[in-house]
Design a protein around this motif. Structure first.
Motif, PDB file in Angstrom:
ATOM      1  N   UNK A  13       0.862  -1.138   0.156  1.00 27.66           N
ATOM      2  CA  UNK A  13      -0.092  -0.026   0.028  1.00 27.66           C
ATOM      3  C   UNK A  13       0.794   1.335  -0.029  1.00 27.66           C
ATOM      4  N   UNK A  14       2.033   1.207   0.587  1.00 33.33           N
ATOM      5  CA  UNK A  14       2.854   2.441   0.707  1.00 33.33           C
ATOM      6  C   UNK A  14       3.598   2.633  -0.653  1.00 33.33           C
ATOM      7  N   UNK A  15       3.718   1.579  -1.472  1.00 31.21           N
ATOM      8  CA  UNK A  15       4.525   1.999  -2.732  1.00 31.21           C
ATOM      9  C   UNK A  15       3.357   2.419  -3.837  1.00 31.21           C
ATOM     10  N   UNK A  16       2.116   2.700  -3.722  1.00 35.70           N
ATOM     11  CA  UNK A  16       1.183   2.956  -4.526  1.00 35.70           C
ATOM     12  C   UNK A  16       0.157   3.916  -3.987  1.00 35.70           C
ATOM     13  N   UNK A  17       0.824   5.052  -3.205  1.00 37.10           N
ATOM     14  CA  UNK A  17      -0.207   6.061  -2.783  1.00 37.10           C
ATOM     15  C   UNK A  17      -1.267   6.735  -3.793  1.00 37.10           C
ATOM     16  N   UNK A  18      -0.725   6.879  -5.019  1.00 35.08           N
ATOM     17  CA  UNK A  18      -1.442   7.552  -6.057  1.00 35.08           C
ATOM     18  C   UNK A  18      -2.131   6.750  -7.076  1.00 35.08           C
ATOM     19  N   UNK A  19      -2.018   5.252  -6.874  1.00 30.00           N
ATOM     20  CA  UNK A  19      -2.476   4.313  -7.669  1.00 30.00           C
ATOM     21  C   UNK A  19      -3.245   3.213  -7.131  1.00 30.00           C
ATOM     22  N   UNK A  20      -3.509   3.055  -5.967  1.00 31.74           N
ATOM     23  CA  UNK A  20      -3.784   1.850  -5.073  1.00 31.74           C
ATOM     24  C   UNK A  20      -4.740   2.371  -4.157  1.00 31.74           C
ATOM     25  N   UNK A  21      -5.906   1.418  -4.143  1.00 34.58           N
ATOM     26  CA  UNK A  21      -6.897   1.297  -2.738  1.00 34.58           C
ATOM     27  C   UNK A  21      -6.388   0.277  -1.658  1.00 34.58           C
ATOM     28  N   UNK A  22      -6.596   0.447  -0.709  1.00 33.14           N
ATOM     29  CA  UNK A  22      -6.090  -0.717   0.268  1.00 33.14           C
ATOM     30  C   UNK A  22      -7.365  -1.316   1.029  1.00 33.14           C
ATOM     31  N   UNK A  23      -7.444  -2.610   0.977  1.00 33.74           N
ATOM     32  CA  UNK A  23      -8.479  -3.317   1.600  1.00 33.74           C
ATOM     33  C   UNK A  23      -7.825  -4.310   2.810  1.00 33.74           C
ATOM     34  N   UNK A  24      -8.101  -3.550   4.132  1.00 37.06           N
ATOM     35  CA  UNK A  24      -7.548  -4.666   5.183  1.00 37.06           C
ATOM     36  C   UNK A  24      -8.702  -5.270   5.916  1.00 37.06           C
ATOM     37  N   UNK A  25      -8.412  -5.651   7.368  1.00 36.52           N
ATOM     38  CA  UNK A  25      -9.592  -6.266   7.914  1.00 36.52           C
ATOM     39  C   UNK A  25     -10.477  -5.224   8.592  1.00 36.52           C
ATOM     40  N   UNK A  26     -10.325  -4.061   8.510  1.00 34.47           N
ATOM     41  CA  UNK A  26     -11.302  -3.045   8.805  1.00 34.47           C
ATOM     42  C   UNK A  26     -12.264  -2.736   7.832  1.00 34.47           C
ATOM     43  N   UNK A  27     -11.701  -2.783   6.628  1.00 34.19           N
ATOM     44  CA  UNK A  27     -12.407  -2.373   5.492  1.00 34.19           C
ATOM     45  C   UNK A  27     -12.951  -3.722   4.641  1.00 34.19           C
ATOM     46  N   UNK A  28     -12.487  -4.746   4.777  1.00 34.47           N
ATOM     47  CA  UNK A  28     -12.859  -5.919   4.119  1.00 34.47           C
ATOM     48  C   UNK A  28     -14.089  -6.300   4.191  1.00 34.47           C
ATOM     49  N   UNK A  29     -14.895  -6.715   3.086  1.00 36.77           N
ATOM     50  CA  UNK A  29     -16.322  -7.154   3.222  1.00 36.77           C
ATOM     51  C   UNK A  29     -16.199  -8.310   2.006  1.00 36.77           C
ATOM     52  N   UNK A  30     -16.257  -9.454   2.456  1.00 38.91           N
ATOM     53  CA  UNK A  30     -16.414 -10.912   1.600  1.00 38.91           C
ATOM     54  C   UNK A  30     -17.347 -11.517   1.959  1.00 38.91           C
ATOM     55  N   UNK A  31     -18.679 -11.375   1.803  1.00 45.07           N
ATOM     56  CA  UNK A  31     -19.844 -12.270   2.846  1.00 45.07           C
ATOM     57  C   UNK A  31     -19.622 -13.599   2.611  1.00 45.07           C
ATOM     58  N   UNK A  32     -20.041 -14.336   3.453  1.00 41.88           N
ATOM     59  CA  UNK A  32     -20.070 -15.888   3.363  1.00 41.88           C
ATOM     60  C   UNK A  32     -20.849 -16.696   2.296  1.00 41.88           C
ATOM     61  N   UNK A  33     -21.776 -15.794   1.749  1.00 41.88           N
ATOM     62  CA  UNK A  33     -22.372 -16.552   0.749  1.00 41.88           C
ATOM     63  C   UNK A  33     -21.804 -16.444  -0.736  1.00 41.88           C
ATOM     64  N   UNK A  34     -20.788 -15.579  -0.770  1.00 39.07           N
ATOM     65  CA  UNK A  34     -19.970 -15.438  -2.038  1.00 39.07           C
ATOM     66  C   UNK A  34     -18.934 -16.694  -1.966  1.00 39.07           C
ATOM     67  N   UNK A  35     -18.863 -17.595  -1.073  1.00 37.73           N
ATOM     68  CA  UNK A  35     -17.916 -18.779  -1.082  1.00 37.73           C
ATOM     69  C   UNK A  35     -18.517 -19.838  -1.609  1.00 37.73           C
ATOM     70  N   UNK A  36     -17.747 -20.601  -2.167  1.00 33.84           N
ATOM     71  CA  UNK A  36     -18.292 -22.055  -2.502  1.00 33.84           C
ATOM     72  C   UNK A  36     -18.151 -22.932  -1.486  1.00 33.84           C
ATOM     73  N   UNK A  37     -18.612 -24.047  -1.611  1.00 36.02           N
ATOM     74  CA  UNK A  37     -18.898 -25.058  -0.377  1.00 36.02           C
ATOM     75  C   UNK A  37     -17.656 -25.312   0.178  1.00 36.02           C
ATOM     76  N   UNK A  38     -16.670 -25.513  -0.678  1.00 33.75           N
ATOM     77  CA  UNK A  38     -15.239 -26.073  -0.117  1.00 33.75           C
ATOM     78  C   UNK A  38     -14.454 -24.927   0.542  1.00 33.75           C
ATOM     79  N   UNK A  39     -14.749 -23.908   0.167  1.00 36.16           N
ATOM     80  CA  UNK A  39     -14.339 -22.550   0.622  1.00 36.16           C
ATOM     81  C   UNK A  39     -15.119 -22.389   2.009  1.00 36.16           C
ATOM     82  N   UNK A  40     -16.277 -22.310   2.174  1.00 35.34           N
ATOM     83  CA  UNK A  40     -17.032 -22.057   3.162  1.00 35.34           C
ATOM     84  C   UNK A  40     -16.789 -23.153   4.306  1.00 35.34           C
TER      85      UNK A  40
END
Length: 643
Positions: free
Chosen positions: A212-239
């Motif tokens: 994230x520090x290498x691309x302050x002008x070209x990147x967005x950062x997704x961390x544990x505070x901003x991550x949204x990956x709902x359980x229903x997007x997972x396949x059965x093996x992943x869940x």
């Protein structure tokens, strides 16, 4: 001049002039042995002088005159003929060199470099220092969309260029030990890639939270505070990987999930009175892997239906264990990125747009920070992301190009097939094998290529090999590099920081080069490392903050969900199913309640699992209705209790 660099009164014309028999100018020696891939050159250092020997160096290129052509050879090793050195004597030494190609004259008078050799050196052919103009021809691909990423080690005045489309379309790898500059080199390559391809979107799987520090002008950062990956997007093996915490799933529990999740999805899509929609969903073939939303409460209702609420609880420990696992995952603050959303809704479009920067907004790079995600579910998250990346490339029909960069790739696709997570391995392998057809590229970064699945590495047609000390890792590189230039790997353990040997589709011939140094504000670094506010003594130590983060006190509030779940369970066991009430207001905030269609006896005759407790309820109800059950009678006969 030494090795193409001007010294003293040397000029460009002196550097490229060939005085055939003038030692120390361009003449170096003569060929004394030759086969299909190698030559041996004999040279002489007169009167113990080392001026001529300084012109030879392992890893440098030399020219051999063959008529009007100039054969290019790479110095692999050197030795004196007598294994000794005379201080005032004429010392003969031998140079082993590998044939790389030739510079030849085209019919129209233009000189070009070709990796093939039409005329091999003869015995006595003159070897001389390579011309600077020939070096430029050798390392210039002549293709559009080529860009400079550094300079040649042999001649720092010549840019080291790569062809970006070839690097992306056929995947690439950056290999090197810790501390040699891999992350900085990767940052430079990514910047060149997004500049060359406006359609490119980059997803970095960053286990150290440093890009994230290498691309302050070209990147967005997704961390544990901003991550949204709902359980229903997972396949059965992943869940299941999440629910079972990285351990093998119990077969009976796994089978229940496979059967119950599609029912929960139909309930979400059908609603209260959506029988027609439910039938359409069934015809559409909803499975446990279909990425459509469902409620955890509906899934738990399905499990409760199988457990049975009146009797036989002790006979089904696997189902009760599965229910306990699901509730534990809901209550685990580390999994809030999956379960924190209070209301389940179909947000797939927004999630894909955010993670893969489909709208662009001038920031085509996503730094996906994995350091705060529980180690036992990192593989499942990586599987979801890689799978979605391939699907976006497949179904966008060329509208967007996706590059997935796997830092520490040996974690996801280890050489030992028994290790790692199979769906993650399959998702990355699919990108490696089929991604080029759909504009999906793969970037592999690792410090231990010997621990990486060699099938994945073999799909990377461009490799940047930096310093590697481990012998097994060096052997992996030697097996991947073209045979005619295998000697370039002999000094992998000795090249400097920021240096690399680049070979493959993106470069004309294997080259030893040095990456351009990035300014300090564009260097990768771990979160908060090197930021303003650091002092010589470091930041003040706040132990309370450390403990709070370890305990993850900002956990999702599922109290409302638990209360409603317990209330509805109690209500379901205390009332006949035909008169079961539904609290429509219970889903107004927090987690959504059961869908009524999923509760026992709520009108699901089509269920293939049956509903024995509902049958018992209905039998009891019929008995009540068929009996004189006035105010003075009790069901089942007898007289009312007095007092």
């Amino acid at each position: 001049m030494i090795d193409g660099q001007e010294t003293g009164s040397d000029s460009a014309s002196d550097r490229d002039r060939r005085d055939v028999l003038t030692p120390g100018n361009r003449f170096l020696g003569r060929v004394v042995a030759c086969d299909g891939t190698k030559v041996v050159i004999a040279a002489e250092a007169q009167n113990g002088e080392t001026t001529l020997t300084e012109l030879w160096s392992v890893g440098r290129l030399v020219s051999i005159s063959v008529g009007t052509n100039r054969v290019v050879a790479l110095v692999a090793s050197m030795r004196t003929a007598t294994s000794s050195w005379g201080e005032a004597a004429n010392n003969v030494f031998l140079v082993d060199a590998e044939l790389m190609g030739e510079v030849r004259m085209e019919a129209e008078g233009r000189e070009i470099f070709s990796a093939g050799i039409t005329r091999y050196p003869f015995i006595g052919a003159i070897a001389h220092r390579i011309r600077q103009a020939d070096l430029r021809r050798i390392y210039d691909s002549g293709l559009p969309d080529s860009c400079a990423i550094g300079e040649l080690t042999q001649d720092e005045t010549i840019a080291a260029t790569i062809h970006v489309p070839s690097m992306l379309s056929k995947h690439f790898a950056v290999l090197g030990s810790t501390g040699v500059g891999k992350s900085s080199s990767v940052s430079l390559l990514l910047r060149k890639a997004v500049e060359a391809d406006p359609k490119l979107r980059v997803l970095i799987l960053d286990p150290h939270n440093e890009f994230a520090a290498a691309f302050p002008d070209k990147a967005v950062t997704i961390d544990t505070d901003t991550l949204e990956l709902p359980f229903w997007m997972m396949r059965l093996e992943e869940f299941a990987e999440v629910i079972f915490r990285g351990r093998p799933a119990a077969p009976e529990e796994y089978d229940v999930l496979r059967e119950a999740i599609p029912e929960a999805k139909r309930a979400f899509r059908g609603g209260l009175d959506g029988a027609l929609i439910r039938r359409q969903a069934e015809r559409a073939g909803l499975t446990a892997d279909t990425p459509v939303p469902y409620r955890m409460s509906d899934l738990l209702a399905q499990i409760d239906e199988r457990i049975g609420r009146l009797e036989g609880r002790a006979d089904k420990p696997a189902l009760r264990a599965l229910k306990t696992r699901l509730l534990a995952a809901l209550d685990d603050p580390r999994y809030r990125f999956m379960f924190a959303a209070g209301t389940v809704e179909d947000s797939l479009q927004e999630i894909l747009s955010r993670i893969f920067r489909l709208s662009g907004d001038g920031k085509p790079i996503t730094a996906f920070q994995l350091a705060g995600i529980p180690g036992e579910v990192v593989n499942a998250v990586a599987s979801v992301l890689c799978r979605m990346a391939f699907d976006i490339g497949l179904w966008s029909e060329g509208a967007v190009h996706v590059l997935v960069l796997c830092e520490e790739a040996h974690r996801y696709v280890p050489a030992d097939a028994a290790l790692g997570f199979l769906p993650t391995r399959q998702a990355i392998a699919r990108i490696a094998k089929e991604g080029r057809k759909y504009g999906v590229s793969l970037g592999i970064v690792t410090q231990r290529p010997s621990e990486l699945d060699q099938t994945i590495l073999s799909q990377c047609s461009t490799v940047f090999a930096m310093r590697l000390a481990n012998l097994r890792d060096q052997e992996i590189i030697r097996s991947a590099i073209p045979t005619s230039s295998s000697s370039t790997t002999t000094f992998l353990s000795a090249i400097g920081n920021g240096e690399a040997i680049a070979f493959g589709e993106a470069v004309a011939v294997p080259m030893r080069m040095r990456f351009t140094r990035l300014p300090p504000n564009r260097l990768p670094r771990p979160h908060q490392h090197g930021e303003e506010g650091w002092t010589a003594e470091g930041r003040p130590l706040d132990v309370n903050t450390i403990v709070a983060r370890m305990r993850a006190v900002a956990s999702p509030d599922i109290t409302g969900f638990q209360q409603r779940y317990e209330a509805m369970s109690e209500r379901a066991t205390s009332k006949p199913p035909g008169i079961l009430d539904h609290d429509a207001s219970s889903g107004s905030q927090g987690f959504e309640p059961y869908s009524p269609s999923m509760l026992p006896g709520a009108g699901m005759p089509e269920s293939r699992f049956g509903n024995p407790q509902a049958d018992r309820f209905n039998a009891l109800r019929r008995q009540i209705l068929s009996t004189d059950s006035g105010p003075d009678r009790r069901p089942g006969g007898g007289t009312p209790r007095k007092g």
